[in-house]
Design a protein around this motif. Sequence first.
Motif, short mmCIF file in Angstrom:
data_model
loop_
_atom_site.label_atom_id
_atom_site.label_comp_id
_atom_site.label_asym_id
_atom_site.label_seq_id
_atom_site.Cartn_x
_atom_site.Cartn_y
_atom_site.Cartn_z
N ASP A 144 -12.13 7.03 1.05
CA ASP A 144 -10.70 7.21 1.27
C ASP A 144 -10.04 5.85 1.10
N VAL A 145 -9.42 5.63 -0.05
CA VAL A 145 -8.91 4.29 -0.37
C VAL A 145 -7.45 4.10 0.01
N SER A 146 -6.78 5.19 0.44
CA SER A 146 -5.33 5.05 0.65
C SER A 146 -4.82 5.74 1.92
N GLY A 147 -5.71 5.96 2.87
CA GLY A 147 -5.28 6.57 4.13
C GLY A 147 -5.05 8.06 4.06
N GLY A 148 -5.78 8.72 3.21
CA GLY A 148 -5.59 10.16 3.05
C GLY A 148 -5.93 10.96 4.29
N VAL A 149 -6.99 10.56 5.00
CA VAL A 149 -7.38 11.28 6.22
C VAL A 149 -6.28 11.17 7.27
N GLU A 150 -5.72 9.97 7.41
CA GLU A 150 -4.62 9.79 8.38
C GLU A 150 -3.41 10.66 8.00
N ASP A 151 -3.14 10.76 6.70
CA ASP A 151 -2.01 11.59 6.27
C ASP A 151 -2.29 13.08 6.48
N LEU A 152 -3.55 13.48 6.35
CA LEU A 152 -3.90 14.86 6.67
C LEU A 152 -3.64 15.16 8.14
N LEU A 153 -4.02 14.22 8.98
CA LEU A 153 -3.81 14.40 10.42
C LEU A 153 -2.33 14.44 10.76
N ALA A 154 -1.53 13.63 10.04
CA ALA A 154 -0.09 13.55 10.32
C ALA A 154 0.71 14.63 9.60
N GLY A 155 0.09 15.31 8.63
CA GLY A 155 0.80 16.32 7.86
C GLY A 155 1.86 15.71 6.96
N VAL A 156 1.45 14.65 6.23
CA VAL A 156 2.39 13.89 5.40
C VAL A 156 1.91 13.86 3.96
N ILE A 157 2.86 13.99 3.04
CA ILE A 157 2.57 13.88 1.60
C ILE A 157 3.18 12.59 1.09
N ARG A 158 2.35 11.72 0.56
CA ARG A 158 2.83 10.48 -0.05
C ARG A 158 1.88 10.08 -1.17
N THR A 159 2.32 9.18 -2.01
CA THR A 159 1.53 8.78 -3.17
C THR A 159 0.65 7.58 -2.82
N VAL A 165 5.88 4.30 -9.55
CA VAL A 165 4.82 4.21 -10.55
C VAL A 165 4.15 5.56 -10.74
N SER A 166 3.87 6.24 -9.63
CA SER A 166 3.17 7.51 -9.69
C SER A 166 3.97 8.56 -10.46
N PHE A 167 5.27 8.68 -10.16
CA PHE A 167 6.09 9.71 -10.80
C PHE A 167 6.49 9.32 -12.22
N THR A 168 6.51 8.04 -12.50
CA THR A 168 6.75 7.63 -13.89
C THR A 168 5.53 7.93 -14.73
N ASP A 169 4.34 7.69 -14.17
CA ASP A 169 3.11 7.97 -14.90
C ASP A 169 2.95 9.46 -15.17
N ASP A 170 3.21 10.30 -14.17
CA ASP A 170 3.08 11.76 -14.34
C ASP A 170 4.19 12.45 -13.55
N PRO A 171 5.30 12.78 -14.19
CA PRO A 171 6.43 13.39 -13.49
C PRO A 171 6.12 14.75 -12.86
N LEU A 172 5.10 15.44 -13.37
CA LEU A 172 4.76 16.74 -12.80
C LEU A 172 4.37 16.62 -11.33
N ARG A 173 3.98 15.42 -10.92
CA ARG A 173 3.58 15.21 -9.53
C ARG A 173 4.73 15.50 -8.57
N MET A 174 5.96 15.37 -9.03
CA MET A 174 7.09 15.67 -8.16
C MET A 174 7.12 17.16 -7.81
N LEU A 175 6.79 18.01 -8.78
CA LEU A 175 6.71 19.45 -8.50
C LEU A 175 5.51 19.76 -7.62
N ARG A 176 4.44 19.02 -7.83
CA ARG A 176 3.25 19.22 -7.00
C ARG A 176 3.52 18.87 -5.54
N ALA A 177 4.36 17.86 -5.32
CA ALA A 177 4.72 17.50 -3.94
C ALA A 177 5.41 18.68 -3.25
#
Length: 485
Positions: A144-159, A165-177
């Motif tokens: 877990d390189v970016s705190g994914g487990v903590e975000d699962l516990l908190a119920g948070v979606i972040r890149t 950078v993330s949405f410029t690289d792949d804009p479809l990620r905005m719909l996935r959010a």
Amino acid sequence: MPSLAESMDALRAIADSAPVSALASAFAANGHEFALVGGPVRDALLGRPVTDLDFTTSARPEETQRILETLSGSVWDVGRDFGTIAARVHGETVEVTTYRAEIYRDDSRKPEVTYGDTIEGDLVRRDFTINALALMLPELRLVDVSGGVEDLLAGVIRTPASPAVSFTDDPLRMLRAARFAAQLGFDVEAGTLAAMAEYADRLDIISAERIRDELVKLLSAPDPAPGIRLLVDTGLADRFLPELTALVTTQDDHGRHKDVYEHSLTVLRQAIELEIARRAPEETAPDLVLRLAALLHDIGKPATRRFERGGVTFHHHDVVGAKLAKKRLRELRFDNDTIKRVARLVELHLRFFGYSDQQWTDAAVRRYVRDAGEELERLHILTRADVTTRNRRKAERLEHAYDDIERRIAELAEAEELAAVRPELDGGQIMRLLGIPAGPLVGRAYRYLLEVRLDEGPIGAEAAEDRLRAWYAEQPEANPEANGA
């Protein structure tokens, strides 16, 4: 969320399954790292069912294919350009993708892919921290390189990287959010949410097919409304479904307690509840046609809104909405059958209202069934879901009215085979009886007999023949001399 021990037990059970154990051993024997990655890890940690098995590896695609061929006679190339090879292993379909990084250029609809060398580098490029999780196999090491487990516990979606950078690289990620917010009941982190609005126009480089697929996944959630709100609030819906945003400021007929947008989300929720309650036990797939129709049933209102005598009217919004739904779904590359069915439901969704004020004749009920055709059950659900009034007495009256019409439909169906309403005479019989060749006149005669059938129910072949002869005697073709021929 389950306890850590329960989550690890779920991951261990996946690792010990026959296909996963065989894969992990084969890649390790060939000197390659191998990991379960993304959604399956997330869902196991959340205690959700794990359905798809996605893996990543340090092996390049050619080596991945060679290893899989030692385990299975069924191996295929899912997308070699993206580094993904699939196979059937111990009865399970699995996909294995090489560590990678990908970006979208400003003028490109397709990502450029480069292969990576580490699991950490692969995870950082993924869409959200809750999906940037890997279980290294066979050693059962969670990465877990970016705190994914903590975000699962908190119920948070972040890149994992910056959202810009993330949405410029792949804009479809905005719909996935938006989709994950609906599926998991999570909140989108403030910075990520702001970036969705800022980079909404970046979605224009994504193909209609990929946008459609994300919309379908969102609508398949138990409650799509939170995700739809995100799409509208960030301006993303404007890029591919502007009719939905237009509903926000279109007041309902009374201009009192809700706008058409809120009404549509309520109808969608109620339609899903009824869909689940009324579906057969063996049916599990979400009814996409129904859900699209519920969401879009009032999109004709903005174009038909008129202010008359101190009130608001939306005359013919059902017909206009059906045309708009066809146009939009066609642009999103939905299949023709789905488009036809959704548009038909939108067109018919007002047909029932008024039944509670004056009961229909049997002929009107037959026409209702005939016009609905295969969409009758969906129309039942959509019409019931369309009742969102806070007036309890009115709501109860409409509910009783629809109970009554469904009862009458069932009774007529049992007595008359209502689902297959057709005249007593077919086209061949019409031609023989009247002595006429195939052509438009036969079609007119058939439609006349169908109207008789709808108006009066079954009258028998002999009576139908008498009625047909009488009708034909009044037609110009029956007496051409009297009509100046």
